[in-house]
Design a protein around this motif. Sequence first.
Motif, PDB file in Angstrom:
ATOM      1  N   GLY A 157     -67.104 -22.752  31.919  1.00 42.57           N
ATOM      2  CA  GLY A 157     -65.911 -23.586  31.872  1.00 42.57           C
ATOM      3  C   GLY A 157     -64.830 -23.027  30.968  1.00 42.57           C
ATOM      4  N   ALA A 158     -63.788 -23.834  30.768  1.00 37.54           N
ATOM      5  CA  ALA A 158     -62.673 -23.456  29.891  1.00 37.54           C
ATOM      6  C   ALA A 158     -63.048 -23.789  28.453  1.00 37.54           C
ATOM      7  CB  ALA A 158     -61.401 -24.192  30.309  1.00 37.54           C
ATOM      8  N   LEU A 159     -63.994 -23.021  27.908  1.00 36.72           N
ATOM      9  CA  LEU A 159     -64.593 -23.312  26.609  1.00 36.72           C
ATOM     10  C   LEU A 159     -63.658 -22.935  25.462  1.00 36.72           C
ATOM     11  CD1 LEU A 159     -68.083 -21.761  27.416  1.00 36.72           C
ATOM     12  CD2 LEU A 159     -67.489 -24.184  27.457  1.00 36.72           C
ATOM     13  N   PRO A 160     -63.869 -23.539  24.283  1.00 38.97           N
ATOM     14  CA  PRO A 160     -63.150 -23.058  23.099  1.00 38.97           C
ATOM     15  C   PRO A 160     -63.410 -21.563  22.897  1.00 38.97           C
ATOM     16  CG  PRO A 160     -64.230 -25.154  22.635  1.00 38.97           C
ATOM     17  CD  PRO A 160     -64.697 -24.713  24.003  1.00 38.97           C
ATOM     18  N   VAL A 161     -62.448 -20.880  22.324  1.00 39.95           N
ATOM     19  CA  VAL A 161     -62.495 -19.413  22.232  1.00 39.95           C
ATOM     20  C   VAL A 161     -63.782 -18.934  21.574  1.00 39.95           C
ATOM     21  CG1 VAL A 161     -61.401 -17.419  21.137  1.00 39.95           C
ATOM     22  CG2 VAL A 161     -59.989 -19.163  22.230  1.00 39.95           C
ATOM     23  N   ARG A 194     -57.081 -24.712  31.106  1.00 40.61           N
ATOM     24  CA  ARG A 194     -57.034 -24.823  29.646  1.00 40.61           C
ATOM     25  C   ARG A 194     -55.880 -25.710  29.203  1.00 40.61           C
ATOM     26  NH1 ARG A 194     -60.577 -21.520  27.281  1.00 40.61           N
ATOM     27  NH2 ARG A 194     -59.635 -21.932  25.242  1.00 40.61           N
ATOM     28  N   ASP A 195     -55.278 -26.452  30.117  1.00 41.59           N
ATOM     29  CA  ASP A 195     -54.120 -27.272  29.766  1.00 41.59           C
ATOM     30  C   ASP A 195     -54.431 -28.310  28.692  1.00 41.59           C
ATOM     31  OD1 ASP A 195     -52.690 -25.850  31.591  1.00 41.59           O
ATOM     32  OD2 ASP A 195     -52.292 -27.523  32.949  1.00 41.59           O
ATOM     33  N   VAL A 196     -55.686 -28.788  28.663  1.00 38.76           N
ATOM     34  CA  VAL A 196     -56.017 -29.830  27.691  1.00 38.76           C
ATOM     35  C   VAL A 196     -55.826 -29.319  26.263  1.00 38.76           C
ATOM     36  CG1 VAL A 196     -58.497 -29.269  27.635  1.00 38.76           C
ATOM     37  CG2 VAL A 196     -57.730 -31.579  27.084  1.00 38.76           C
ATOM     38  N   TYR A 197     -56.021 -28.027  26.037  1.00 37.70           N
ATOM     39  CA  TYR A 197     -55.781 -27.482  24.700  1.00 37.70           C
ATOM     40  C   TYR A 197     -54.289 -27.497  24.366  1.00 37.70           C
ATOM     41  CZ  TYR A 197     -60.592 -25.818  25.166  1.00 37.70           C
ATOM     42  OH  TYR A 197     -61.955 -25.744  25.351  1.00 37.70           O
ATOM     43  N   SER A 198     -53.447 -27.273  25.370  1.00 41.89           N
ATOM     44  CA  SER A 198     -52.003 -27.389  25.150  1.00 41.89           C
ATOM     45  C   SER A 198     -51.639 -28.818  24.769  1.00 41.89           C
ATOM     46  CB  SER A 198     -51.236 -26.974  26.408  1.00 41.89           C
ATOM     47  OG  SER A 198     -51.429 -25.615  26.722  1.00 41.89           O
ATOM     48  N   TYR A 199     -52.257 -29.803  25.445  1.00 36.51           N
ATOM     49  CA  TYR A 199     -51.982 -31.201  25.117  1.00 36.51           C
ATOM     50  C   TYR A 199     -52.326 -31.478  23.652  1.00 36.51           C
ATOM     51  CZ  TYR A 199     -52.433 -31.876  30.248  1.00 36.51           C
ATOM     52  OH  TYR A 199     -52.307 -31.802  31.607  1.00 36.51           O
ATOM     53  N   LEU A 200     -53.495 -30.981  23.225  1.00 40.74           N
ATOM     54  CA  LEU A 200     -53.925 -31.244  21.850  1.00 40.74           C
ATOM     55  C   LEU A 200     -52.984 -30.580  20.844  1.00 40.74           C
ATOM     56  CD1 LEU A 200     -57.801 -30.788  22.201  1.00 40.74           C
ATOM     57  CD2 LEU A 200     -56.517 -32.923  22.022  1.00 40.74           C
ATOM     58  N   ALA A 201     -52.575 -29.349  21.143  1.00 38.19           N
ATOM     59  CA  ALA A 201     -51.666 -28.646  20.234  1.00 38.19           C
ATOM     60  C   ALA A 201     -50.311 -29.337  20.178  1.00 38.19           C
ATOM     61  CB  ALA A 201     -51.512 -27.192  20.675  1.00 38.19           C
ATOM     62  N   GLN A 202     -49.789 -29.759  21.317  1.00 42.09           N
ATOM     63  CA  GLN A 202     -48.501 -30.454  21.325  1.00 42.09           C
ATOM     64  C   GLN A 202     -48.597 -31.804  20.628  1.00 42.09           C
ATOM     65  OE1 GLN A 202     -48.044 -30.290  25.539  1.00 42.09           O
ATOM     66  NE2 GLN A 202     -47.331 -28.168  25.525  1.00 42.09           N
ATOM     67  N   GLU A 204     -56.456 -21.799  20.961  1.00 46.60           N
ATOM     68  CA  GLU A 204     -57.117 -22.237  22.191  1.00 46.60           C
ATOM     69  C   GLU A 204     -56.166 -22.296  23.383  1.00 46.60           C
ATOM     70  OE1 GLU A 204     -60.174 -22.425  22.292  1.00 46.60           O
ATOM     71  OE2 GLU A 204     -60.753 -22.638  20.196  1.00 46.60           O
ATOM     72  N   VAL A 205     -54.866 -22.333  23.138  1.00 54.30           N
ATOM     73  CA  VAL A 205     -53.890 -22.442  24.226  1.00 54.30           C
ATOM     74  C   VAL A 205     -53.830 -21.119  24.984  1.00 54.30           C
ATOM     75  CG1 VAL A 205     -51.454 -22.872  24.776  1.00 54.30           C
ATOM     76  CG2 VAL A 205     -52.572 -24.143  22.933  1.00 54.30           C
ATOM     77  N   ALA A 206     -53.746 -21.212  26.305  1.00 51.57           N
ATOM     78  CA  ALA A 206     -53.634 -19.995  27.115  1.00 51.57           C
ATOM     79  C   ALA A 206     -52.443 -19.167  26.650  1.00 51.57           C
ATOM     80  CB  ALA A 206     -53.481 -20.365  28.585  1.00 51.57           C
ATOM     81  N   PRO A 207     -52.595 -17.843  26.519  1.00 47.14           N
ATOM     82  CA  PRO A 207     -51.512 -17.008  25.965  1.00 47.14           C
ATOM     83  C   PRO A 207     -50.174 -17.210  26.652  1.00 47.14           C
ATOM     84  CG  PRO A 207     -53.534 -15.732  26.142  1.00 47.14           C
ATOM     85  CD  PRO A 207     -53.811 -17.052  26.787  1.00 47.14           C
ATOM     86  N   VAL A 208     -50.175 -17.445  27.976  1.00 48.91           N
ATOM     87  CA  VAL A 208     -48.917 -17.573  28.701  1.00 48.91           C
ATOM     88  C   VAL A 208     -48.124 -18.793  28.249  1.00 48.91           C
ATOM     89  CG1 VAL A 208     -49.855 -18.931  30.619  1.00 48.91           C
ATOM     90  CG2 VAL A 208     -47.909 -17.404  31.016  1.00 48.91           C
ATOM     91  N   TRP A 209     -48.793 -19.798  27.621  1.00 53.49           N
ATOM     92  CA  TRP A 209     -48.110 -21.030  27.224  1.00 53.49           C
ATOM     93  C   TRP A 209     -47.926 -21.174  25.715  1.00 53.49           C
ATOM     94  CZ3 TRP A 209     -45.948 -22.101  31.372  1.00 53.49           C
ATOM     95  CH2 TRP A 209     -46.603 -22.162  32.592  1.00 53.49           C
ATOM     96  N   ARG A 210     -48.371 -20.208  24.923  1.00 52.79           N
ATOM     97  CA  ARG A 210     -48.307 -20.383  23.467  1.00 52.79           C
ATOM     98  C   ARG A 210     -46.879 -20.420  22.938  1.00 52.79           C
ATOM     99  NH1 ARG A 210     -53.148 -16.282  21.691  1.00 52.79           N
ATOM    100  NH2 ARG A 210     -54.843 -17.515  22.627  1.00 52.79           N
TER     101      ARG A 210
END
Length: 464
Positions: A29-33, A100-108, A133-139
């Motif tokens: 899955g989209a696991l933590p790094v 990995r969008d859920v990590y973006s939600y948490l960071a935002q 944890e955010v995908a590099p393309v969205w950091r």
Amino acid sequence: MAFPVDLRHCQALGLAGTGFLALGGETAGALPVRELWAPASVHAAVGLVGVYVGIVLLTAAWLLLGRLVGGPRPPTPRALLLVLALWAAPLLLAPPLFSRDVYSYLAQGAMADAHMDVYAHGPDRLGGPLADEVAPVWRHTAAPYGPAFLAVAAALSGLTHGEIPAGLLGMRLVALAGVALMASALPRLARHSGADPAAALWLGALNPLVLLHLVAGAHNDALMLGLLGLGLVAAHRPRPAAGAVLVTLAALVKVPAALGLPVVVALRIRSGDRPLPALLTTVAASAATTVAATAVAGTGYGWIGALGTPVSPHNWAPTGLLGRATGALLGRLGSGPAPLAVPAWQLLGLAAAAVAVLLAGRALRARPVYALGLSLLAVAVLGPALRPWYVLWGLFLVAAAAPAAPVRHRSAALAGVLALAVLPSGGPAEPGQLVLAVAGGALGVAVLWQALLAARAPVPGRPA
């Protein structure tokens, strides 16, 4: 060869499917790094195969359940809600899947909680474990979501103190709440639209895309659709402000839901309100909700400018694919406008979506909820970004208001194909991973065949 199908078999088969998904996600899955396995490792390979076994079993269970729903003795909406809860249960504590969008939600959410401008800066400004944890393309990308969602994400960040496991669980609970709202709204919308409530639940809530992407992926589209559905239900009742408030909150999660506001006006007029008061009441309630939600979130009005947040350069929206192909062709010909190919195609797509929305609204004035579903589907397909769960924007309302069974059948076929479209890690597919995915799908078909044969076998002492 005919196989016996009953609700118990569908429950068990779907539960086995989501169980395989949860177990396979532990390594694929989209696991933590810090927990990621190398894609070529044995653990990741076994997990990937397991996930695709689960997808096949879940999709088969859903299709067999559809036979029951369309049969002479369909299950009740309450029985279908219990099936939904059972199938979703294994995914509650599973790692994020397919994105990995859920990590973006948490960071935002952490940025908003720390009073950082999420509409001016990406998660890289936050730094620390969450940003990693955010995908590099969205950091380095600003938040594209509205203040209603960011208020929820900020509150969750405050409750979990930035802890990733607690945050992931919290976001999944938010997504489950959105799915629960969707399931609550679907039968009522179906009754208002003259459709079958059980069929609406089957296509709109038990759909594999809902379980794979809204539950397992914890996408905020679940909250948007839940609020949108409840808003449309409220608009059918003598509560002119409630419908506008709920639909506006949905749009303040993700902006496509704003297309529901004209439908609120149309439903109020159908309920007996005069056009001008219906319009003014809706506009006033929407404006007041927007001001209040923005004030509560404390993010300011930067979300308006963030609507132009760029999409991934490798997005597989039709307009993006055509734009990249056209740009490559023009580049080979030495043409100067080659860099403009993608933006040009995206503008054409948006124009085509706008035309589709207008045509749907005009042709289906008597069925405004169905028109909204087709409009949102057009926006998802013709817009600048497309992911499998975006199709649920329209599918949810098509399920609630489709005028005929063939429409539901075509929608089900689309959902079944898209269920296979994304790897559980959410990353780009490598050739070896595609081979493993196909192997997992084939194994799933073999397991399914054996399960159906076992179900068909006569039980000793019971008439064949």
